[in-house]
Design a protein around this motif. Sequence first.
Motif, PDB file in Angstrom:
ATOM      1  N   LEU A  79       0.871  -1.174   0.000  1.00  0.00           N
ATOM      2  CA  LEU A  79       0.000   0.000   0.000  1.00  0.00           C
ATOM      3  C   LEU A  79       0.908   1.224   0.000  1.00  0.00           C
ATOM      4  O   LEU A  79       1.736   1.363   0.900  1.00  0.00           O
ATOM      5  CB  LEU A  79      -0.892   0.015   1.238  1.00  0.00           C
ATOM      6  N   ALA A  80       0.763   2.099  -0.986  1.00  0.00           N
ATOM      7  CA  ALA A  80       1.654   3.257  -1.127  1.00  0.00           C
ATOM      8  C   ALA A  80       0.875   4.550  -0.909  1.00  0.00           C
ATOM      9  O   ALA A  80       0.071   4.954  -1.752  1.00  0.00           O
ATOM     10  CB  ALA A  80       2.311   3.249  -2.504  1.00  0.00           C
ATOM     11  N   GLY A  81       1.119   5.200   0.230  1.00  0.00           N
ATOM     12  CA  GLY A  81       0.421   6.432   0.581  1.00  0.00           C
ATOM     13  C   GLY A  81       1.144   7.657   0.083  1.00  0.00           C
ATOM     14  O   GLY A  81       2.358   7.762   0.186  1.00  0.00           O
ATOM     15  N   LEU A  82       0.372   8.592  -0.482  1.00  0.00           N
ATOM     16  CA  LEU A  82       0.944   9.837  -0.982  1.00  0.00           C
ATOM     17  C   LEU A  82       1.052  10.868   0.127  1.00  0.00           C
ATOM     18  O   LEU A  82       0.129  11.016   0.940  1.00  0.00           O
ATOM     19  CB  LEU A  82       0.084  10.401  -2.112  1.00  0.00           C
ATOM     20  N   GLU A  83       2.178  11.569   0.147  1.00  0.00           N
ATOM     21  CA  GLU A  83       2.410  12.669   1.083  1.00  0.00           C
ATOM     22  C   GLU A  83       1.370  13.751   0.801  1.00  0.00           C
ATOM     23  O   GLU A  83       1.127  14.083  -0.345  1.00  0.00           O
ATOM     24  CB  GLU A  83       3.822  13.206   0.855  1.00  0.00           C
TER      25      GLU A  83
ATOM     26  N   VAL B 217      -0.928  -0.404  -4.758  1.00  0.00           N
ATOM     27  CA  VAL B 217      -1.949   0.608  -5.000  1.00  0.00           C
ATOM     28  C   VAL B 217      -1.522   1.910  -4.344  1.00  0.00           C
ATOM     29  O   VAL B 217      -0.809   1.904  -3.342  1.00  0.00           O
ATOM     30  CB  VAL B 217      -3.342   0.184  -4.488  1.00  0.00           C
ATOM     31  N   LEU B 218      -1.948   3.024  -4.933  1.00  0.00           N
ATOM     32  CA  LEU B 218      -1.695   4.338  -4.361  1.00  0.00           C
ATOM     33  C   LEU B 218      -2.874   4.715  -3.482  1.00  0.00           C
ATOM     34  O   LEU B 218      -4.031   4.455  -3.831  1.00  0.00           O
ATOM     35  CB  LEU B 218      -1.524   5.380  -5.475  1.00  0.00           C
ATOM     36  N   ILE B 219      -2.582   5.334  -2.340  1.00  0.00           N
ATOM     37  CA  ILE B 219      -3.604   5.719  -1.371  1.00  0.00           C
ATOM     38  C   ILE B 219      -3.534   7.230  -1.169  1.00  0.00           C
ATOM     39  O   ILE B 219      -2.470   7.779  -0.892  1.00  0.00           O
ATOM     40  CB  ILE B 219      -3.390   5.028  -0.002  1.00  0.00           C
TER      41      ILE B 219
END
Length: 123
Positions: A12-16, A61-63
């Motif tokens: 899971l890839a969270g955006l700043e 996935v981008l979060i």
Amino acid sequence: MALLVPQGTEVLAGLEMGGIPIVTVMSQITGIPAAFIRKQPKDYGTCKYAEGAGLFGKRFVLIEDIVSSGGAIMDALAKLKADHLAPDSALCVIDRETGGKEALAGVDLPLKALFTISQIEDA
């Protein structure tokens, strides 16, 4: 929101900034490792724009917290594509329904939202 994560997702890839606390909690709930995508790499430390779990060779996935135009996701996507990385999809808490979903669909990145602004306004 964990129910929106596609089957087979490995990171899971969270955006700043807004995606970071969301992805942290989602990682704890799902057991899926988290990565953090910076807007810009820092000029000290690792000097990377992506920190945390590795993305190479992984389904991820981008979060994001809120999507309006999709610009922040598009910016992150440009960095990722330059490194030959491609997320499976993007997830957000709120889709403001102001063109972001359509913009992302235009670059073959589906967006799923926990809520749309219409659902919130109608509640």
